[in-house]
Design a protein around this motif. Sequence first.
Motif, PDB file in Angstrom:
ATOM      1  N   GLY A 135     -50.186 -10.317 -14.627  1.00 16.85           N
ATOM      2  CA  GLY A 135     -50.441 -10.721 -16.005  1.00 16.85           C
ATOM      3  C   GLY A 135     -50.332 -12.219 -16.205  1.00 16.85           C
ATOM      4  O   GLY A 135     -51.331 -12.916 -16.399  1.00 16.85           O
ATOM      5  N   LEU A 136     -49.116 -12.734 -16.115  1.00 18.32           N
ATOM      6  CA  LEU A 136     -48.887 -14.158 -16.362  1.00 18.32           C
ATOM      7  C   LEU A 136     -49.646 -15.046 -15.386  1.00 18.32           C
ATOM      8  O   LEU A 136     -50.177 -16.094 -15.769  1.00 18.32           O
ATOM      9  CB  LEU A 136     -47.386 -14.469 -16.296  1.00 18.32           C
ATOM     10  CG  LEU A 136     -46.521 -13.840 -17.391  1.00 18.32           C
ATOM     11  CD1 LEU A 136     -45.048 -14.151 -17.150  1.00 18.32           C
ATOM     12  CD2 LEU A 136     -46.952 -14.321 -18.768  1.00 18.32           C
ATOM     13  N   MET A 137     -49.695 -14.634 -14.124  1.00 16.12           N
ATOM     14  CA  MET A 137     -50.367 -15.461 -13.119  1.00 16.12           C
ATOM     15  C   MET A 137     -51.882 -15.499 -13.299  1.00 16.12           C
ATOM     16  O   MET A 137     -52.562 -16.298 -12.648  1.00 16.12           O
ATOM     17  CB  MET A 137     -50.013 -14.987 -11.712  1.00 16.12           C
ATOM     18  CG  MET A 137     -48.591 -15.313 -11.277  1.00 16.12           C
ATOM     19  SD  MET A 137     -48.203 -17.072 -11.408  1.00 16.12           S
ATOM     20  CE  MET A 137     -49.402 -17.789 -10.272  1.00 16.12           C
ATOM     21  N   ARG A 138     -52.429 -14.672 -14.172  1.00 11.41           N
ATOM     22  CA  ARG A 138     -53.860 -14.712 -14.465  1.00 11.41           C
ATOM     23  C   ARG A 138     -54.175 -15.682 -15.604  1.00 11.41           C
ATOM     24  O   ARG A 138     -55.345 -15.940 -15.910  1.00 11.41           O
ATOM     25  CB  ARG A 138     -54.376 -13.313 -14.820  1.00 11.41           C
ATOM     26  CG  ARG A 138     -54.328 -12.327 -13.654  1.00 11.41           C
ATOM     27  CD  ARG A 138     -54.852 -10.967 -14.080  1.00 11.41           C
ATOM     28  NE  ARG A 138     -54.737 -10.000 -12.995  1.00 11.41           N
ATOM     29  CZ  ARG A 138     -55.660  -9.783 -12.072  1.00 11.41           C
ATOM     30  NH1 ARG A 138     -56.781 -10.487 -12.096  1.00 11.41           N
ATOM     31  NH2 ARG A 138     -55.488  -8.870 -11.132  1.00 11.41           N
ATOM     32  N   LEU A 139     -53.115 -16.209 -16.232  1.00 13.08           N
ATOM     33  CA  LEU A 139     -53.285 -17.150 -17.338  1.00 13.08           C
ATOM     34  C   LEU A 139     -53.309 -18.567 -16.797  1.00 13.08           C
ATOM     35  O   LEU A 139     -52.354 -19.006 -16.150  1.00 13.08           O
ATOM     36  CB  LEU A 139     -52.160 -16.984 -18.357  1.00 13.08           C
ATOM     37  CG  LEU A 139     -51.989 -15.580 -18.962  1.00 13.08           C
ATOM     38  CD1 LEU A 139     -50.778 -15.546 -19.887  1.00 13.08           C
ATOM     39  CD2 LEU A 139     -53.252 -15.170 -19.717  1.00 13.08           C
ATOM     40  N   ARG A 140     -54.372 -19.306 -17.066  1.00 15.30           N
ATOM     41  CA  ARG A 140     -54.505 -20.654 -16.532  1.00 15.30           C
ATOM     42  C   ARG A 140     -53.386 -21.587 -16.985  1.00 15.30           C
ATOM     43  O   ARG A 140     -52.846 -22.342 -16.177  1.00 15.30           O
ATOM     44  CB  ARG A 140     -55.868 -21.236 -16.930  1.00 15.30           C
ATOM     45  CG  ARG A 140     -56.167 -22.588 -16.294  1.00 15.30           C
ATOM     46  CD  ARG A 140     -57.568 -23.036 -16.599  1.00 15.30           C
ATOM     47  NE  ARG A 140     -58.553 -22.102 -16.066  1.00 15.30           N
ATOM     48  CZ  ARG A 140     -59.864 -22.209 -16.274  1.00 15.30           C
ATOM     49  NH1 ARG A 140     -60.341 -23.190 -17.039  1.00 15.30           N
ATOM     50  NH2 ARG A 140     -60.684 -21.331 -15.738  1.00 15.30           N
ATOM     51  N   PRO A 141     -52.980 -21.570 -18.270  1.00 12.94           N
ATOM     52  CA  PRO A 141     -51.875 -22.450 -18.686  1.00 12.94           C
ATOM     53  C   PRO A 141     -50.586 -22.166 -17.915  1.00 12.94           C
ATOM     54  O   PRO A 141     -49.845 -23.092 -17.572  1.00 12.94           O
ATOM     55  CB  PRO A 141     -51.717 -22.145 -20.177  1.00 12.94           C
ATOM     56  CG  PRO A 141     -53.058 -21.640 -20.599  1.00 12.94           C
ATOM     57  CD  PRO A 141     -53.572 -20.867 -19.427  1.00 12.94           C
ATOM     58  N   PHE A 142     -50.330 -20.888 -17.652  1.00 10.55           N
ATOM     59  CA  PHE A 142     -49.106 -20.556 -16.910  1.00 10.55           C
ATOM     60  C   PHE A 142     -49.200 -21.041 -15.466  1.00 10.55           C
ATOM     61  O   PHE A 142     -48.221 -21.537 -14.915  1.00 10.55           O
ATOM     62  CB  PHE A 142     -48.849 -19.045 -16.940  1.00 10.55           C
ATOM     63  CG  PHE A 142     -47.527 -18.649 -16.340  1.00 10.55           C
ATOM     64  CD1 PHE A 142     -46.356 -18.800 -17.055  1.00 10.55           C
ATOM     65  CD2 PHE A 142     -47.455 -18.139 -15.051  1.00 10.55           C
ATOM     66  CE1 PHE A 142     -45.130 -18.453 -16.503  1.00 10.55           C
ATOM     67  CE2 PHE A 142     -46.238 -17.786 -14.483  1.00 10.55           C
ATOM     68  CZ  PHE A 142     -45.074 -17.949 -15.220  1.00 10.55           C
ATOM     69  N   ARG A 143     -50.373 -20.903 -14.860  1.00 14.37           N
ATOM     70  CA  ARG A 143     -50.542 -21.401 -13.489  1.00 14.37           C
ATOM     71  C   ARG A 143     -50.369 -22.912 -13.436  1.00 14.37           C
ATOM     72  O   ARG A 143     -49.788 -23.439 -12.478  1.00 14.37           O
ATOM     73  CB  ARG A 143     -51.913 -20.993 -12.944  1.00 14.37           C
ATOM     74  CG  ARG A 143     -52.070 -19.500 -12.703  1.00 14.37           C
ATOM     75  CD  ARG A 143     -53.216 -19.208 -11.727  1.00 14.37           C
ATOM     76  NE  ARG A 143     -54.466 -19.810 -12.162  1.00 14.37           N
ATOM     77  CZ  ARG A 143     -55.349 -19.215 -12.957  1.00 14.37           C
ATOM     78  NH1 ARG A 143     -55.089 -17.991 -13.436  1.00 14.37           N
ATOM     79  NH2 ARG A 143     -56.484 -19.814 -13.275  1.00 14.37           N
TER      80      ARG A 143
END
Length: 317
Positions: free
Chosen positions: A297-305
């Motif tokens: 989930g989170l790792m698919r979000l560009r800002p989180f990466r």
Amino acid sequence: MSQSLPSKRETAVIVISLVVWLAVTATFVGFRPEHLYIAVFLAAMLLVTGTTRRLVVALLPFIVFGISYDWMNILPNYEVNPVDIFGLYSTESSLFGITLTPATSEVAGTIVTPNEWWAMHTSPILDFLAGCFYLCWVPVPILFGLWLYFKKQYSVYLHFSLVFLFVNLLGFALYYVHPAAPPWYVAMHGFDFIPGTHGETAGLARWDAMMGLSIFDGLYSRNSNVFAALPSLHAAYMLIAFIYSLRARCSVWLRVLFAFICLGIWFTAVYTSHHYIIDVLAGIGVTIVGWLIFEQGLMRLRPFRRFLDSYKNYIAG
């Protein structure tokens, strides 16, 4: 030398964060001398050199975990929702109950929980192993994290430490949604709710007595977070370490060791009456859910990466 000093912005963040932590803790939890010692130590590590500052920043997930655990004392979970005492015991009995026979008890036909059955079948060998396993539940994952950091496996380290924190926060939230009493509470107090009950070493007291130490007594005697049995985060920590050992560059023997300790902790949780089997299964479930949310989930979000890349670059220096 000037390059090793923090910037004005970093200094401000460090000082304000430490002051806020001490103020909130002193006001709502209760100030203890070790709080000041920790604050001074962290300030020195953060302010003196870039190397130590990067290490403390890398360890922030574990630091936030410790603070969050301590701050749960601000609002006891039993003041938020009713405590499940009988319901959990009854469910454990119906799912995993063991029927006593004439050979094991004078009250043949009685159904007991696995915790109660093990309380009738203790052994010095199991008592010794149980204490050794439970001593590993936090130190080994933290040591694994430090090993990853110093081996410069920064990406694996951050995934591991942040999932560790995330699973804890999920578990803490569930403690407030569904406060639950551990097996030892039922053994000592029955099904009556007694607010403010302090922690007990339960079956781990046998390890303390065997070793002539008071390690577990010291750990549990001040614990006021009694009604936080479901899910068992004891069951989670080594599982997280094992999962990320599969991703890290490490020897097979280390993975086997982590798996062995993990299974040992799961057994110990039930054997010493600190958790029901249901609690352990819930801890495993929360771990898997937290890991999937983070990685899928989170790792698919560009800002989180981007945040994770910046974090990695900072601690890598």
